[in-house]
Scaffold this motif. Structure first.
Motif, short mmCIF file in Angstrom:
data_model
loop_
_atom_site.label_atom_id
_atom_site.label_comp_id
_atom_site.label_asym_id
_atom_site.label_seq_id
_atom_site.Cartn_x
_atom_site.Cartn_y
_atom_site.Cartn_z
N UNK A 1 46.52 4.51 35.38
CA UNK A 1 45.80 4.85 37.15
C UNK A 1 47.28 5.60 37.40
N UNK A 2 47.61 6.29 37.62
CA UNK A 2 49.15 7.08 37.43
C UNK A 2 49.92 7.67 36.99
N UNK A 3 49.69 6.68 36.06
CA UNK A 3 49.99 7.68 34.52
C UNK A 3 50.28 9.07 34.29
N UNK A 4 50.66 9.18 33.50
CA UNK A 4 51.06 10.70 32.36
C UNK A 4 50.92 10.61 31.66
N UNK A 5 50.48 12.25 30.61
CA UNK A 5 50.19 12.68 28.81
C UNK A 5 50.66 13.65 29.17
N UNK A 6 51.08 13.73 28.01
CA UNK A 6 51.34 15.63 27.87
C UNK A 6 50.53 15.83 26.35
N UNK A 7 49.67 16.88 26.47
CA UNK A 7 48.85 17.09 25.63
C UNK A 7 49.40 17.96 24.83
N UNK A 8 50.02 18.54 23.43
CA UNK A 8 49.98 19.23 22.68
C UNK A 8 48.75 20.06 21.72
N UNK A 9 49.06 21.18 21.19
CA UNK A 9 47.27 21.89 20.66
C UNK A 9 49.60 22.59 19.94
N UNK A 10 48.74 22.45 18.54
CA UNK A 10 49.98 23.33 18.15
C UNK A 10 48.94 24.61 16.72
N UNK A 11 49.66 25.68 16.80
CA UNK A 11 48.49 26.46 16.00
C UNK A 11 49.38 26.68 14.37
N UNK A 12 48.42 27.53 13.72
CA UNK A 12 48.99 27.84 12.48
C UNK A 12 49.23 29.29 12.20
N UNK A 13 49.21 29.74 13.30
CA UNK A 13 49.13 31.40 13.48
C UNK A 13 50.57 31.61 14.52
N UNK A 14 51.06 32.75 14.72
CA UNK A 14 52.17 32.87 15.47
C UNK A 14 51.08 33.36 17.31
N UNK A 15 51.43 31.88 18.21
CA UNK A 15 50.98 32.85 19.46
C UNK A 15 51.67 33.48 20.50
N UNK A 16 53.26 34.08 20.04
CA UNK A 16 53.65 35.07 20.10
C UNK A 16 53.03 36.16 21.51
N UNK A 17 51.85 36.69 21.01
CA UNK A 17 51.16 37.62 21.76
C UNK A 17 50.34 37.13 22.41
N UNK A 18 50.08 35.74 22.36
CA UNK A 18 48.78 35.06 22.80
C UNK A 18 49.22 35.75 24.16
N UNK A 19 47.60 36.65 24.72
CA UNK A 19 48.11 36.33 25.92
C UNK A 19 47.03 34.85 27.19
N UNK A 20 46.03 34.63 26.25
CA UNK A 20 44.89 33.89 26.81
C UNK A 20 44.83 32.47 26.55
N UNK A 21 44.70 31.28 26.89
CA UNK A 21 44.68 30.54 27.01
C UNK A 21 44.38 29.27 27.54
N UNK A 22 43.03 28.66 26.82
CA UNK A 22 42.31 27.33 28.34
C UNK A 22 42.50 26.37 27.14
N UNK A 23 42.55 25.01 28.47
CA UNK A 23 42.01 23.57 28.81
C UNK A 23 40.98 23.67 29.09
N UNK A 24 39.97 22.73 28.26
CA UNK A 24 38.87 22.26 28.29
C UNK A 24 38.65 20.94 28.55
N UNK A 25 37.75 20.25 30.04
CA UNK A 25 37.26 18.57 28.87
C UNK A 25 36.00 18.63 29.76
#
Length: 114
Positions: A14-38
């Motif tokens: 409790x109180x700690x931190x994590x950073x999730x990464x999501x690496x794409x196999x395609x270019x995301x330069x023009x991507x304008x909609x990204x979501x994180x669900x749980x």
């Protein structure tokens, strides 16, 4: 083949931190909609963070603690999670809009222990 590979999950106190990464196999330069669900066991899927263009939106439960971002040079999106609470325990999924469909990561388990 389109792939989203998530990493960075784990167990934190409790109180700690994590950073999730999501690496794409395609270019995301023009991507304008990204979501994180749980999704926690026995609960419905919850949208926790969204990046639309330059705008970000967060669920009230994570506002001020989570930050969504992307690195175009690395084709990677992130979810920085600070001040984690036991109720943040869930499997987290990144979703990227590919123009005609949503691509989804395999999920990363986050467990917050008290």
């Amino acid at each position: 083949q389109v792939q989203l590979v998530e990493s960075g999950g784990g167990t934190v106190q409790v109180g700690g931190s994590l950073r999730l990464s999501c690496a794409a196999s395609f270019t995301i330069y023009s991507i304008n909609s990204i979501r994180w669900y749980r999704q926690a066991p026995g609960k419905e899927r919850e949208l926790v963070a969204e990046l639309v263009g330059l705008n970000t939106n967060y669920a009230d439960s994570v506002k001020g603690r989570f930050t969504i971002s992307k690195n175009n040079a690395r084709d990677t999106v992130y979810l920085q999670m600070n001040n984690l609470k036991p109720e943040d325990t869930a499997v987290y999924y990144c979703n990227i809009w590919g123009g005609t469909t949503w691509y989804k990561g395999q999920g990363a388990q986050v467990t917050v222990s008290s």
